[in-house]
Design a protein around this motif. Structure first.
Motif, PDB file in Angstrom:
ATOM      1  N   THR A 265      -8.309  12.466   3.156  1.00  0.00           N
ATOM      2  CA  THR A 265      -9.797  12.234   3.020  1.00  0.00           C
ATOM      3  C   THR A 265     -10.328  12.027   4.514  1.00  0.00           C
ATOM      4  OG1 THR A 265      -9.488  11.242   1.169  1.00  0.00           O
ATOM      5  CG2 THR A 265     -11.431  10.875   1.816  1.00  0.00           C
ATOM      6  N   GLU A 266     -11.750  12.512   4.810  1.00  0.00           N
ATOM      7  CA  GLU A 266     -12.442  12.417   6.067  1.00  0.00           C
ATOM      8  C   GLU A 266     -13.608  11.515   5.913  1.00  0.00           C
ATOM      9  OE1 GLU A 266     -12.322  16.308   8.108  1.00  0.00           O
ATOM     10  OE2 GLU A 266     -11.853  16.951   5.884  1.00  0.00           O
ATOM     11  N   MET A 267     -14.026  10.884   7.006  1.00  0.00           N
ATOM     12  CA  MET A 267     -15.263  10.409   7.003  1.00  0.00           C
ATOM     13  C   MET A 267     -16.396  11.346   6.547  1.00  0.00           C
ATOM     14  SD  MET A 267     -15.087   6.973   7.740  1.00  0.00           S
ATOM     15  CE  MET A 267     -16.627   6.194   8.551  1.00  0.00           C
ATOM     16  N   PRO A 268     -17.541  10.707   5.774  1.00  0.00           N
ATOM     17  CA  PRO A 268     -17.714   9.174   5.822  1.00  0.00           C
ATOM     18  C   PRO A 268     -16.734   8.642   4.572  1.00  0.00           C
ATOM     19  CG  PRO A 268     -19.199  10.386   4.382  1.00  0.00           C
ATOM     20  CD  PRO A 268     -18.307  11.440   5.007  1.00  0.00           C
ATOM     21  N   MET A 269     -16.052   9.289   3.697  1.00  0.00           N
ATOM     22  CA  MET A 269     -15.229   8.675   2.657  1.00  0.00           C
ATOM     23  C   MET A 269     -14.138   7.750   3.363  1.00  0.00           C
ATOM     24  SD  MET A 269     -16.931   9.781   0.509  1.00  0.00           S
ATOM     25  CE  MET A 269     -16.078   9.105  -0.850  1.00  0.00           C
ATOM     26  N   ALA A 270     -13.410   8.026   4.259  1.00  0.00           N
ATOM     27  CA  ALA A 270     -12.342   7.231   4.835  1.00  0.00           C
ATOM     28  C   ALA A 270     -12.014   7.459   6.285  1.00  0.00           C
ATOM     29  CB  ALA A 270     -10.969   7.457   3.936  1.00  0.00           C
ATOM     30  N   ARG A 271     -11.515   6.522   7.120  1.00  0.00           N
ATOM     31  CA  ARG A 271     -10.929   6.849   8.359  1.00  0.00           C
ATOM     32  C   ARG A 271      -9.442   5.978   8.326  1.00  0.00           C
ATOM     33  NH1 ARG A 271     -11.147   4.197  13.327  1.00  0.00           N
ATOM     34  NH2 ARG A 271     -12.813   2.937  12.761  1.00  0.00           N
ATOM     35  N   PHE A 272      -8.652   6.520   8.987  1.00  0.00           N
ATOM     36  CA  PHE A 272      -7.242   5.826   8.872  1.00  0.00           C
ATOM     37  C   PHE A 272      -6.899   5.914  10.191  1.00  0.00           C
ATOM     38  CE2 PHE A 272      -7.477   8.525   4.934  1.00  0.00           C
ATOM     39  CZ  PHE A 272      -6.905   7.623   3.952  1.00  0.00           C
ATOM     40  N   GLU A 273      -6.330   4.787  10.553  1.00  0.00           N
ATOM     41  CA  GLU A 273      -5.280   4.369  11.899  1.00  0.00           C
ATOM     42  C   GLU A 273      -3.968   4.135  11.488  1.00  0.00           C
ATOM     43  OE1 GLU A 273      -7.533   1.373  14.069  1.00  0.00           O
ATOM     44  OE2 GLU A 273      -9.231   2.602  14.449  1.00  0.00           O
ATOM     45  N   ARG A 274      -3.272   5.161  11.989  1.00  0.00           N
ATOM     46  CA  ARG A 274      -1.485   5.071  11.710  1.00  0.00           C
ATOM     47  C   ARG A 274      -1.383   4.637  10.132  1.00  0.00           C
ATOM     48  NH1 ARG A 274       0.624   1.217  16.708  1.00  0.00           N
ATOM     49  NH2 ARG A 274       0.086   2.475  18.355  1.00  0.00           N
ATOM     50  N   TYR A 275      -2.053   5.719   9.216  1.00  0.00           N
ATOM     51  CA  TYR A 275      -2.046   5.442   7.946  1.00  0.00           C
ATOM     52  C   TYR A 275      -2.562   4.360   7.272  1.00  0.00           C
ATOM     53  CZ  TYR A 275       0.819   9.814   8.605  1.00  0.00           C
ATOM     54  OH  TYR A 275       1.344  10.857   8.713  1.00  0.00           O
ATOM     55  N   ARG A 276      -3.168   3.576   7.942  1.00  0.00           N
ATOM     56  CA  ARG A 276      -3.996   2.275   7.334  1.00  0.00           C
ATOM     57  C   ARG A 276      -5.439   2.444   7.251  1.00  0.00           C
ATOM     58  NH1 ARG A 276      -6.274  -2.591   9.357  1.00  0.00           N
ATOM     59  NH2 ARG A 276      -5.858  -1.709  11.351  1.00  0.00           N
ATOM     60  N   LEU A 277      -6.042   2.423   6.150  1.00  0.00           N
ATOM     61  CA  LEU A 277      -7.349   2.570   5.959  1.00  0.00           C
ATOM     62  C   LEU A 277      -8.318   1.463   6.634  1.00  0.00           C
ATOM     63  CD1 LEU A 277      -9.740   4.180   4.230  1.00  0.00           C
ATOM     64  CD2 LEU A 277      -9.358   2.633   2.312  1.00  0.00           C
ATOM     65  N   VAL A 278      -9.122   1.973   7.578  1.00  0.00           N
ATOM     66  CA  VAL A 278      -9.643   0.832   8.417  1.00  0.00           C
ATOM     67  C   VAL A 278     -11.172   1.115   8.219  1.00  0.00           C
ATOM     68  CG1 VAL A 278      -7.925   0.856   9.984  1.00  0.00           C
ATOM     69  CG2 VAL A 278      -9.894   2.408  10.355  1.00  0.00           C
ATOM     70  N   ASP A 279     -11.853   2.130   7.459  1.00  0.00           N
ATOM     71  CA  ASP A 279     -13.345   2.426   7.415  1.00  0.00           C
ATOM     72  C   ASP A 279     -13.814   3.386   6.421  1.00  0.00           C
ATOM     73  OD1 ASP A 279     -15.989   1.869   7.865  1.00  0.00           O
ATOM     74  OD2 ASP A 279     -15.968   3.120   9.863  1.00  0.00           O
ATOM     75  N   GLY A 280     -14.774   3.471   5.878  1.00  0.00           N
ATOM     76  CA  GLY A 280     -15.457   4.552   5.059  1.00  0.00           C
ATOM     77  C   GLY A 280     -15.807   4.195   3.724  1.00  0.00           C
ATOM     78  N   MET A 281     -16.395   4.937   2.958  1.00  0.00           N
ATOM     79  CA  MET A 281     -16.959   4.540   1.572  1.00  0.00           C
ATOM     80  C   MET A 281     -15.791   4.086   0.680  1.00  0.00           C
ATOM     81  SD  MET A 281     -19.411   7.004  -0.532  1.00  0.00           S
ATOM     82  CE  MET A 281     -20.206   7.366   0.919  1.00  0.00           C
ATOM     83  N   HIS A 282     -14.537   4.709   0.863  1.00  0.00           N
ATOM     84  CA  HIS A 282     -13.691   4.379  -0.230  1.00  0.00           C
ATOM     85  C   HIS A 282     -13.245   2.680   0.229  1.00  0.00           C
ATOM     86  CE1 HIS A 282     -12.538   7.707  -2.450  1.00  0.00           C
ATOM     87  NE2 HIS A 282     -12.452   8.474  -1.296  1.00  0.00           N
ATOM     88  N   ARG A 283     -13.162   2.465   1.387  1.00  0.00           N
ATOM     89  CA  ARG A 283     -12.705   1.022   1.636  1.00  0.00           C
ATOM     90  C   ARG A 283     -13.800   0.137   1.217  1.00  0.00           C
ATOM     91  NH1 ARG A 283     -13.150  -2.746   5.744  1.00  0.00           N
ATOM     92  NH2 ARG A 283     -11.461  -3.850   6.084  1.00  0.00           N
ATOM     93  N   ASP A 284     -15.129   0.495   1.650  1.00  0.00           N
ATOM     94  CA  ASP A 284     -16.402  -0.554   1.098  1.00  0.00           C
ATOM     95  C   ASP A 284     -16.289  -0.675  -0.445  1.00  0.00           C
ATOM     96  OD1 ASP A 284     -16.771  -0.611   3.741  1.00  0.00           O
ATOM     97  OD2 ASP A 284     -18.584   0.829   3.678  1.00  0.00           O
ATOM     98  N   ILE A 285     -16.080   0.443  -1.092  1.00  0.00           N
ATOM     99  CA  ILE A 285     -16.231   0.403  -2.326  1.00  0.00           C
ATOM    100  C   ILE A 285     -15.042  -0.286  -3.183  1.00  0.00           C
ATOM    101  CG2 ILE A 285     -15.959   1.956  -4.581  1.00  0.00           C
ATOM    102  CD1 ILE A 285     -17.746   3.690  -3.571  1.00  0.00           C
ATOM    103  N   GLY A 286     -13.840  -0.098  -2.500  1.00  0.00           N
ATOM    104  CA  GLY A 286     -12.562  -1.031  -2.951  1.00  0.00           C
ATOM    105  C   GLY A 286     -12.796  -2.326  -2.658  1.00  0.00           C
ATOM    106  N   LEU A 287     -13.286  -2.841  -1.547  1.00  0.00           N
ATOM    107  CA  LEU A 287     -13.480  -4.136  -1.301  1.00  0.00           C
ATOM    108  C   LEU A 287     -14.293  -4.862  -2.228  1.00  0.00           C
ATOM    109  CD1 LEU A 287     -13.362  -4.291   2.693  1.00  0.00           C
ATOM    110  CD2 LEU A 287     -11.749  -5.145   1.229  1.00  0.00           C
ATOM    111  N   ALA A 288     -15.414  -4.098  -2.492  1.00  0.00           N
ATOM    112  CA  ALA A 288     -16.684  -4.966  -3.338  1.00  0.00           C
ATOM    113  C   ALA A 288     -16.095  -4.801  -4.801  1.00  0.00           C
ATOM    114  CB  ALA A 288     -17.835  -3.934  -3.335  1.00  0.00           C
ATOM    115  N   LEU A 289     -15.466  -3.586  -5.281  1.00  0.00           N
ATOM    116  CA  LEU A 289     -14.951  -3.864  -6.371  1.00  0.00           C
ATOM    117  C   LEU A 289     -14.037  -4.755  -6.799  1.00  0.00           C
ATOM    118  CD1 LEU A 289     -14.948  -1.881  -9.278  1.00  0.00           C
ATOM    119  CD2 LEU A 289     -13.214  -0.690  -8.355  1.00  0.00           C
TER     120      LEU A 289
END
Length: 240
Positions: free
Chosen positions: A32-56
């Motif tokens: 998955t690419e931005m704006p949905m997700a950005r990874f650093e060393r296979y760790r999700l660090v940014d993007g819509m999936h992260r924001d939605i997951g945190l809020a959910l």
């Protein structure tokens, strides 16, 4: 204070977590690419999936933990209960014994054409012509319309395909509208293209593992609350 941080803090105040709160394990495809997700060393660090997951998770009184896996492994991992949810999909893309949330995430697939080529009036006009696609990703609408004349020009990512289009190596590519809008707004790739042609629109959902203790009704209540309190609108607005 940035709006996203403000609503995250508000959620924390409205939905305080009990000591040792249960987790919500959110599965994310590493392709998955931005704006949905950005990874650093296979760790999700940014993007819509992260924001939605945190809020959910906050709205459910849980803590979010993200599991990043390659596309070929996400279906089996969710079915086996390694994660609770995988969001931003629809049932036709993800066959399996999953429960599904209510739809909440707009998804629009578009066909992008270089101005060096004539803008097609419909997908059917591209019969037999190469179309930039992402390796391993299915495009059922194009397959139905074009059949055996759907000629895939597979690339590793949507970004790679649009860069090939910009370089004149392909004249047409299919991608997500949110992805195209995000990169055009950032100005990090120069594209001389016609107005995109909409292939199909969906409203994405969350697939819930059949082995998860997360109830469908509880997830739907959290999604409804995120719509009512403006959380979902704030997430979507951040990436427009």
């Amino acid at each position: 204070m940035p709006p996203l941080l403000r609503f995250a803090l508000s959620a924390a105040l409205l939905f305080p977590l009990p000591p040792q709160a249960a987790e919500l394990v959110v599965l994310v495809d590493t392709a998955t690419e931005m704006p949905m997700a950005r990874f650093e060393r296979y760790r999700l660090v940014d993007g819509m999936h992260r924001d939605i997951g945190l809020a959910l998770a906050a709205h459910m009184g849980r803590t979010a933990r993200f599991m990043a896996l390659p596309r070929k492994r996400v279906v089996a991992a969710l079915a086996e209960g390694q994660a609770d949810v995988l969001c931003g999909y629809v049932p036709e893309w993800l066959p399996g014994p999953f429960r599904w949330s209510t739809p909440f995430m707009p998804i629009i697939e578009v066909l992008v054409s270089s101005r060096d080529a004539r803008r097609p009036g419909s997908v059917a006009e591209l019969s037999g012509q190469p179309i930039g696609t992402v390796l391993g990703w299915s495009h059922p609408e194009l397959e139905i319309i074009l059949g055996k004349d759907f000629v895939r020009e597979d690339g590793p990512t949507s970004e790679a395909n649009l860069r090939k289009l910009a370089a004149g190596r392909v004249q047409h590519a299919v991608t997500g509208k949110s992805f195209l809008d995000y990169h055009q707004r950032r100005g990090d790739m120069v594209l001389n293209i016609h107005p995109p042609l909409v292939v199909k629109s969906w409203v994405g959902q969350c697939a819930i593992s059949p082995r998860s203790a997360i109830g469908t009704e509880a997830l739907n209540r959290a999604l409804a609350a995120m719509t009512r309190d403006g959380t979902m609108a704030a997430v979507l607005a951040r990436y427009r």
